[in-house]
Write an enzyme that holds these catalytic residues in place. Structure first.
Site, PDB file in Angstrom:
ATOM      1  N   LEU A   7     -19.050   0.117 -16.261  1.00 30.85           N
ATOM      2  CA  LEU A   7     -19.206   0.560 -14.880  1.00 30.85           C
ATOM      3  C   LEU A   7     -17.831   0.912 -14.336  1.00 30.85           C
ATOM      4  O   LEU A   7     -16.924   0.073 -14.323  1.00 30.85           O
ATOM      5  CB  LEU A   7     -19.835  -0.552 -14.035  1.00 30.85           C
ATOM      6  CG  LEU A   7     -19.962  -0.298 -12.524  1.00 30.85           C
ATOM      7  CD1 LEU A   7     -20.917   0.854 -12.250  1.00 30.85           C
ATOM      8  CD2 LEU A   7     -20.423  -1.558 -11.803  1.00 30.85           C
ATOM      9  N   GLY A  10     -15.070   4.769  -8.223  1.00 30.80           N
ATOM     10  CA  GLY A  10     -14.120   5.771  -7.748  1.00 30.80           C
ATOM     11  C   GLY A  10     -13.939   6.929  -8.707  1.00 30.80           C
ATOM     12  O   GLY A  10     -12.808   7.297  -9.033  1.00 30.80           O
ATOM     13  N   SER A  13     -12.765  11.864  -8.611  1.00 30.67           N
ATOM     14  CA  SER A  13     -11.564  12.621  -8.967  1.00 30.67           C
ATOM     15  C   SER A  13     -10.534  11.684  -9.585  1.00 30.67           C
ATOM     16  O   SER A  13     -10.758  10.467  -9.688  1.00 30.67           O
ATOM     17  CB  SER A  13     -10.962  13.302  -7.727  1.00 30.67           C
ATOM     18  OG  SER A  13     -10.532  12.324  -6.783  1.00 30.67           O
ATOM     19  N   GLY A  14      -9.406  12.251  -9.987  1.00 28.69           N
ATOM     20  CA  GLY A  14      -8.248  11.461 -10.401  1.00 28.69           C
ATOM     21  C   GLY A  14      -8.475  10.518 -11.568  1.00 28.69           C
ATOM     22  O   GLY A  14      -9.127  10.858 -12.560  1.00 28.69           O
ATOM     23  N   ILE A  15      -7.920   9.320 -11.444  1.00 27.02           N
ATOM     24  CA  ILE A  15      -7.938   8.346 -12.538  1.00 27.02           C
ATOM     25  C   ILE A  15      -9.360   7.938 -12.893  1.00 27.02           C
ATOM     26  O   ILE A  15      -9.713   7.864 -14.077  1.00 27.02           O
ATOM     27  CB  ILE A  15      -7.098   7.109 -12.165  1.00 27.02           C
ATOM     28  CG1 ILE A  15      -5.625   7.489 -12.031  1.00 27.02           C
ATOM     29  CG2 ILE A  15      -7.267   6.010 -13.210  1.00 27.02           C
ATOM     30  CD1 ILE A  15      -4.745   6.363 -11.506  1.00 27.02           C
ATOM     31  N   GLY A  16     -10.187   7.660 -11.902  1.00 31.36           N
ATOM     32  CA  GLY A  16     -11.557   7.231 -12.170  1.00 31.36           C
ATOM     33  C   GLY A  16     -12.330   8.262 -12.966  1.00 31.36           C
ATOM     34  O   GLY A  16     -13.037   7.926 -13.932  1.00 31.36           O
ATOM     35  N   SER A 141      -1.170  -1.458  -9.597  1.00 39.36           N
ATOM     36  CA  SER A 141      -0.009  -0.571  -9.422  1.00 39.36           C
ATOM     37  C   SER A 141       1.256  -1.390  -9.638  1.00 39.36           C
ATOM     38  O   SER A 141       1.255  -2.610  -9.445  1.00 39.36           O
ATOM     39  CB  SER A 141      -0.006   0.017  -8.005  1.00 39.36           C
ATOM     40  OG  SER A 141       1.215   0.654  -7.712  1.00 39.36           O
ATOM     41  N   TYR A 154      -0.038  -0.398   1.722  1.00 41.10           N
ATOM     42  CA  TYR A 154      -0.605  -0.151   0.394  1.00 41.10           C
ATOM     43  C   TYR A 154      -0.126  -1.205  -0.601  1.00 41.10           C
ATOM     44  O   TYR A 154      -0.918  -1.771  -1.369  1.00 41.10           O
ATOM     45  CB  TYR A 154      -0.223   1.245  -0.095  1.00 41.10           C
ATOM     46  CG  TYR A 154      -0.701   1.539  -1.491  1.00 41.10           C
ATOM     47  CD1 TYR A 154      -2.034   1.854  -1.727  1.00 41.10           C
ATOM     48  CD2 TYR A 154       0.163   1.479  -2.585  1.00 41.10           C
ATOM     49  CE1 TYR A 154      -2.495   2.109  -3.014  1.00 41.10           C
ATOM     50  CE2 TYR A 154      -0.281   1.729  -3.862  1.00 41.10           C
ATOM     51  CZ  TYR A 154      -1.610   2.055  -4.082  1.00 41.10           C
ATOM     52  OH  TYR A 154      -2.054   2.290  -5.353  1.00 41.10           O
TER      53      TYR A 154
END
Length: 315
Positions: A7, A10, A13-16, A141, A154
């Site tokens: 599963l 996100g 787009s991007g990393i997901g 991160s 963040y």
């Protein structure tokens, strides 16, 4: 090795998106991917990237990490609720002077980045514990290890993620459930580009003139230089994630960019915390020429050594 249900959150787009597609197109066909997103109207990019894997080894479902009901409905739709691997990727970004950020926007970011993770893990962990099997992979991160100028909120959310996972991992081990934190540095995505484009036009009237100048004239140009020199692609991160998932003994922490290791090591080298603060201060405000020269060199080294990691073969 049995095919595992993965599963991923996100995935619009991007990393997901990159992680979901990479796992679904695994040459050894080790995964069935449930790729999720909050807004299914944004599924077009994922469908195109998935190609022939769509509706075979990859299916797309709605999941909003801000809603316990949405998470439960998604997990209930999976046969026997069997999530063998969770890749928690859904997240938001925020940069800028603290005075220019509303408390409401900070709460919204935490609702996705931290509480979103907590909601999803809370839903899948009991089943993993009952089965005595599972792997929770969390997209964190390097800013969950070391704070960065104008990334206060963040970075705080990623610090929370790191503390949550580090605490929970001890309990999870008792039930044979693995936990891994993926810690990228800068990743070049449309999402990141949009954040920095918006920042260039940010209303800075709520902060003082000097802070506004530092943000505009120091932070934003440095960030652009860092992304140019050190930025990875979402596909790079997907390869690292695959390596962690297929490892016989997956690491708890995995940094995707070796060039960031010296920066994060500064924090561990000095228990007082002064060393990294002094280093970042001097680099930012006193030795900008050295920083620019270093970035040029690091960029060259990064391009020379940027070989994608190969996934480990199953035993």
């Amino acid at each position: 090795m049995a095919c595992r249900n993965v599963l991923v959150t996100g995935c619009s787009s991007g990393i997901g998106l990159a992680v979901a597609v990479r796992l679904a197109k695994d040459e050894l066909k080790r995964f069935r991917v449930v790729a999720t997103m909050r807004d299914l109207d944004r599924r077009g990019g994922l469908e195109q990237a998935a190609g022939g894997a769509l509706n075979h080894t990859l299916e797309i479902k709605e999941l909003d990490v801000r809603s316990e009901e949405s998470i439960r409905e998604c997990v209930n739709s999976i046969p026997q609720r069997q999530v063998d691997v969770l890749v928690n990727n859904a997240g938001m970004g925020m940069i800028g002077p603290l005075e220019c950020q509303s408390i409401g926007s900070m709460q919204s970011l935490f609702d996705t980045n931290f509480f979103g993770l907590a909601r999803v893990v809370k839903e899948v962990l009991p089943d993993m514990k009952r089965r005595q099997s599972g792997h929770i992979v969390v997209m964190s991160s390097v800013m969950g290890i070391q704070g960065l100028l104008f990334n206060d909120v963040y970075s705080a959310s990623k610090f929370a993620v790191e503390g949550f996972c580090e605490s929970l991992a001890v309990q999870a081990m008792k039930f044979n459930v693995k936990m891994s934190l993926i810690e990228p540095g800068p990743v070049i995505t449309e999402f990141e580009k949009k954040i920095y484009e918006d920042a260039a036009h940010m209303d800075l009237s709520d902060t003082d003139k000097q802070t506004a100048e530092i943000f505009k004239q120091v932070y934003l140009p440095y960030s652009k230089a860092i992304f140019t020199a050190l930025g990875q692609t979402p596909q790079d991160i997907a390869e690292h994630t695959l390596k962690v998932i297929t490892s016989d003994s997956p690491p708890f922490r995995h940094q995707t960019n070796k060039l960031y290791a010296p920066l994060t090591a500064l924090k561990r080298a000095d228990p007082s915390g002064r060393l990294p603060l002094d280093a970042f201060y001097k680099i930012t405000f006193q030795h900008n020429r050295i920083l620019n020269a270093s970035l040029a060199l690091l960029g060259l080294l990064h391009r020379r050594s940027c070989k994608e990691p190969q996934p480990e073969k199953p035993a």
